[in-house]
Every structure is written in structure tokens, then in C-alpha cells.
Design a protein around this motif. Structure first.
Motif, PDB file in Angstrom:
ATOM      1  N   ASN A  46      53.378  38.233  49.703  1.00 13.78           N
ATOM      2  CA  ASN A  46      54.234  37.056  49.524  1.00 13.78           C
ATOM      3  C   ASN A  46      55.577  37.443  48.900  1.00 13.78           C
ATOM      4  O   ASN A  46      56.628  36.923  49.292  1.00 13.78           O
ATOM      5  N   LYS A  47      55.534  38.353  47.934  1.00 15.76           N
ATOM      6  CA  LYS A  47      56.777  38.787  47.278  1.00 15.76           C
ATOM      7  C   LYS A  47      57.667  39.521  48.269  1.00 15.76           C
ATOM      8  O   LYS A  47      58.890  39.305  48.301  1.00 15.76           O
ATOM      9  N   TRP A  48      57.059  40.386  49.084  1.00 19.49           N
ATOM     10  CA  TRP A  48      57.851  41.115  50.080  1.00 19.49           C
ATOM     11  C   TRP A  48      58.506  40.131  51.051  1.00 19.49           C
ATOM     12  O   TRP A  48      59.683  40.282  51.400  1.00 19.49           O
ATOM     13  N   GLN A  49      57.746  39.137  51.489  1.00 13.66           N
ATOM     14  CA  GLN A  49      58.302  38.133  52.396  1.00 13.66           C
ATOM     15  C   GLN A  49      59.452  37.380  51.726  1.00 13.66           C
ATOM     16  O   GLN A  49      60.498  37.149  52.339  1.00 13.66           O
ATOM     17  N   MET A  50      59.253  37.008  50.468  1.00 14.33           N
ATOM     18  CA  MET A  50      60.293  36.269  49.752  1.00 14.33           C
ATOM     19  C   MET A  50      61.556  37.115  49.616  1.00 14.33           C
ATOM     20  O   MET A  50      62.681  36.631  49.829  1.00 14.33           O
ATOM     21  N   GLY A 107      45.658  35.554  60.875  1.00 15.91           N
ATOM     22  CA  GLY A 107      46.592  36.585  61.290  1.00 15.91           C
ATOM     23  C   GLY A 107      46.574  37.801  60.406  1.00 15.91           C
ATOM     24  O   GLY A 107      45.576  38.107  59.749  1.00 15.91           O
ATOM     25  N   ARG A 108      47.699  38.475  60.342  1.00 10.51           N
ATOM     26  CA  ARG A 108      47.806  39.734  59.605  1.00 10.51           C
ATOM     27  C   ARG A 108      48.099  39.443  58.133  1.00 10.51           C
ATOM     28  O   ARG A 108      49.224  39.601  57.636  1.00 10.51           O
ATOM     29  N   TYR A 109      47.060  39.032  57.437  1.00  7.62           N
ATOM     30  CA  TYR A 109      47.154  38.750  56.012  1.00  7.62           C
ATOM     31  C   TYR A 109      46.085  39.547  55.271  1.00  7.62           C
ATOM     32  O   TYR A 109      45.048  39.903  55.840  1.00  7.62           O
ATOM     33  N   SER A 110      46.322  39.776  53.986  1.00  6.83           N
ATOM     34  CA  SER A 110      45.283  40.380  53.161  1.00  6.83           C
ATOM     35  C   SER A 110      44.176  39.366  52.932  1.00  6.83           C
ATOM     36  O   SER A 110      44.431  38.148  52.925  1.00  6.83           O
ATOM     37  N   SER A 119      41.683  39.428  47.841  1.00  5.44           N
ATOM     38  CA  SER A 119      42.594  40.490  47.387  1.00  5.44           C
ATOM     39  C   SER A 119      43.864  39.854  46.849  1.00  5.44           C
ATOM     40  O   SER A 119      44.928  39.898  47.502  1.00  5.44           O
ATOM     41  N   ARG A 120      43.780  39.253  45.685  1.00  8.10           N
ATOM     42  CA  ARG A 120      44.898  38.455  45.170  1.00  8.10           C
ATOM     43  C   ARG A 120      46.152  39.290  44.938  1.00  8.10           C
ATOM     44  O   ARG A 120      47.266  38.838  45.195  1.00  8.10           O
TER      45      ARG A 120
END
Length: 370
Positions: A204-208, A189-192, A196-197
């Protein structure tokens, strides 16, 4: 020899960075239109994707170049409505295509509307349905498909692999929550990209940070930490690699008015389903209106209406022989009904009908609306 019908396309996205609908609806169709004797050209493409572009002044350009038909690819809004009115006054036909939403105003302003499913056509006002045609999303890369369905039945040490292809960056596994211990799920899906760590960490931080309450954050942490859920970045080629590696295709959709108050799931096309079926994957999916006419239960796929059915059908597909049988039937269904060739024939029938270039026979109408 008759003159070539000159068709102009107003696009939803730029050809250099075309989103799937522009690619499927227009770019993939251009060679077919050329072979059928059409002079098909792009007359407008936005710098970035937008459903409501400013097309002021475009009518004069179209009239000056003597186009006979203009196809409006999933664009609408005041500026597009004004364009349709100006073209109608100039005697230029317009087609609103291909739509996975209901827009009676655009249907009224144009000479024909193309939608992706019979269900979507049924949602328009009854008086408009006679001007609405069905052209499905065509299977893009039928040359990629499975030839080996494996011989193992999955275990915690060697799990089977289920693939979920989505346009979103999911932060949970819909419906299933956590896969059974014999199954791994790859979400494309729409992931980096995995390499690209820093970008993946920021995502992940934005989602959290967007989660409300400790329970939501804990659920998301479990999703991130699960060894049986892998998130991969979607890519035009890598998505086929992911499906090739998979044993099963899954499309779990939360038919939930709270999570999705717009009900967008109800008007989606068959594209995600036929993509996996054409690959030769046995698919388990949530029944939505576009999927139900495609799936012959237990023959070319499975529709699961409850968590218990999801687990039952997934467990049944641990049988390698069933995976192969259902996968082969799925591919046959997808290629026979949803090939690009067949959808191009339907699109050509619509354009010829709109232009008045062919007799309006029952055969051509039935083919375009089938």
C-alpha cells in the motif's frame, strides 16, 4: 501400429512454479497427448518465467533425442528464432503456441502458430493466416461451480457480492470507481495474503508513493478505506472459493489509450470470462474482441459499453431468478465450447497436421480453427 510422435515443449515458466499460461497450454494437455499416442516431453524450462530465454545449445539436444516437433510456448527473441532456424534445417517441425500477442517473425520462422482467438489470428499479415490455428484456453476446474444463487436482492446492510479476478494488483475499481450501496466487490489479484499485514502495508505504501498529486493519493486512500471493496490474494484454490462466494462476476476493462497505450486488452483471451462462466456466475463485462463472440446478451451474460449500462445490468442481476438463469446458461456455454477436452482435440489436430500424421481434411482443419 504407428510410431509415437515425439513432441518437445520449450516452456515460458518453470513447472514447479508454472504461471497460468504454461499450466493451461502445456501441463494440462500432457495427459491428453499421451492418451492420443504422442510422446510429449519438456525439453526446456527456465528457472524463472521469461518470454525471451537463452536456448543456445538446445538444438543439439533436441536433434540427439530424435524429436519430430518442438512447441515453443510463448517464447521469442533472437535465441528462440535461431533455435527455430536450426530445427528447420534439421527437418524438425516447430510450433509457436499459444499466443496472446502478434509476432510475425516467429510465425514466419515456425511451421505453425497457435493463437487464442480468431481476432488475434486476423491481426497477423494476410499471407501468414493460413498457417495460424486457433486453440482457446481450456476451462481448468469444471468440477467447481455454483449450485445456489441466493434469494436476496442486495441492500446496504446485506450487499450482494461481485468478484473480479485479475492478474494485477489493482489500485482502483476500473470503470465503476465505487460500487452501488447494495453491492460489495471482491478483487482477487496480485496482493499479499491478508494475514501478511507487514507485506500488505508495504504494498500500500509503495502504491501511495507512486501516485502523482494529491487527487491521485486521495482516490487511492478512498479505495483502501472502502468497506465495499475487498482485495484478496490470488491462489490456485482460493480463487475458486472467492468465486463460489460471489453472486455476480464482473470484468470491467478500461479501454483507454492513455492508461493502456499498448492496447493489450484487445488481444486478451476469453480465459477470465470463461473462468467465471464455468463457475456458473452471471457476468457483466466490458466488450473486447475475445468476449463478444461468447456472450449472448442477456442470455448467458451481459456486455456493458458505458457506466450507465454497467449500473443497469448490475441492477438487473439483483433478481435472484435472473442470476440463476444467466449463470446456468453461462456454465453451459463455457463447458460446451471451452472445455479442456475440446481444446486438447484441437491441439492434437494441429500437431498431427504439422507432423503429417493424419490426412489434411476439411474436418480436422475446421475443428482446430473453430
Amino acid at each position: 501400429m504407428t510410431d509415437r510422435i515425439k513432441v518437445g515443449f520449450v516452456l515460458l515458466s518453470n513447472t514447479q512454479n508454472a504461471i497460468p499460461s504454461t499450466r493451461i497450454v502445456v501441463l494440462n494437455m500432457l495427459p491428453y497427448l499421451k492418451a492420443a499416442g504422442f510422446d510429449a516431453q519438456i525439453v526446456f524450462e527456465p528457472a524463472t518465467s521469461t518470454k525471451t530465454p537463452d536456448v543456445s545449445g538446445l538444438a543439439e539436444k533436441i536433434k540427439a533425442q530424435n524429436f519430430q516437433i518442438v512447441v515453443l510456448q510463448k517464447v521469442f527473441g533472437d535465441s528462440v528464432l535461431e533455435l527455430a532456424r536450426e530445427l528447420r534445417q534439421a527437418g524438425i517441425k516447430t510450433v509457436f503456441a499459444i499466443c496472446d500477442f502478434v509476432n510475425p517473425a516467429m510465425c514466419e520462422a515456425t511451421d505453425a502458430t497457435i493463437v487464442v482467438t480468431d481476432h488475434l489470428r486476423s491481426l497477423y499479415p494476410k499471407e501468414q493466416q493460413g498457417r495460424i490455428w486457433v486453440v482457446h484456453d481450456g476451462v481448468e476446474k469444471p468440477q467447481f461451480h455454483k449450485t445456489d444463487w441466493g434469494t436476496h436482492s442486495g441492500s446496504s446492510a446485506r450487499p450482494l457480492n461481485a468478484v473480479l479476478v485479475t492478474s494485477a494488483g489493482l489500485d482502483r475499481l476500473p470503470l465503476l470507481g465505487s460500487p452501488p450501496d447494495w453491492l460489495k466487490v471482491t478483487i482477487v489479484g496480485r496482493y499479499s495474503p491478508a494475514g501478511s499485514r507487514w507485506r500488505r502495508w508495504q504494498e500500500n505504501k509503495w502504491q501511495m508513493d507512486s501516485k502523482n498529486g494529491a487527487s491521485e493519493r486521495w482516490r487511492y486512500l478512498k479505495f483502501l478505506a472502502s468497506r465495499r471493496i475487498v482485495c484478496e490474494a490470488w491462489g490456485a484454490d482460493s480463487v475458486y472459493d472467492a468465486m463460489q462466494r460471489a453472486d455476480i462476476g464482473i470484468i470491467p476493462i478500461e479501454v483507454d489509450p492513455v492508461r493502456d497505450p499498448t492496447g493489450e486488452w484487445s488481444v486478451k483471451s476469453e480465459n477470465r470470462l470463461t473462468l467465471k462462466m464455468a463457475m456458473g456466475l452471471p457476468v457483466v463485462a466490458t466488450p473486447i474482441p475475445s468476449y463478444e463472440p461468447v456472450i449472448e446478451q442477456g442470455v448467458n451474460g451481459f456486455l456493458a459499453r458505458s457506466n450507465g449500462e454497467w449500473l443497469h445490468y448490475l441492477a438487473a442481476l439483483r433478481d435472484p431468478a435472473l442470476r440463476q438463469s444467466v449463470g446456468q446458461q453461462a456454465r453451459q456455454t463455457a463447458l460446451s465450447r471451452y472445455s479442456m477436452d475440446r481444446q486438447a482435440d484441437k491441439l492434437i489436430a494441429v500437431l498431427r497436421d504439422v507432423a503429417g500424421a493424419a490426412p489434411h481434411t476439411a474436418t480436422s482443419t475446421e475443428q482446430a480453427r473453430a
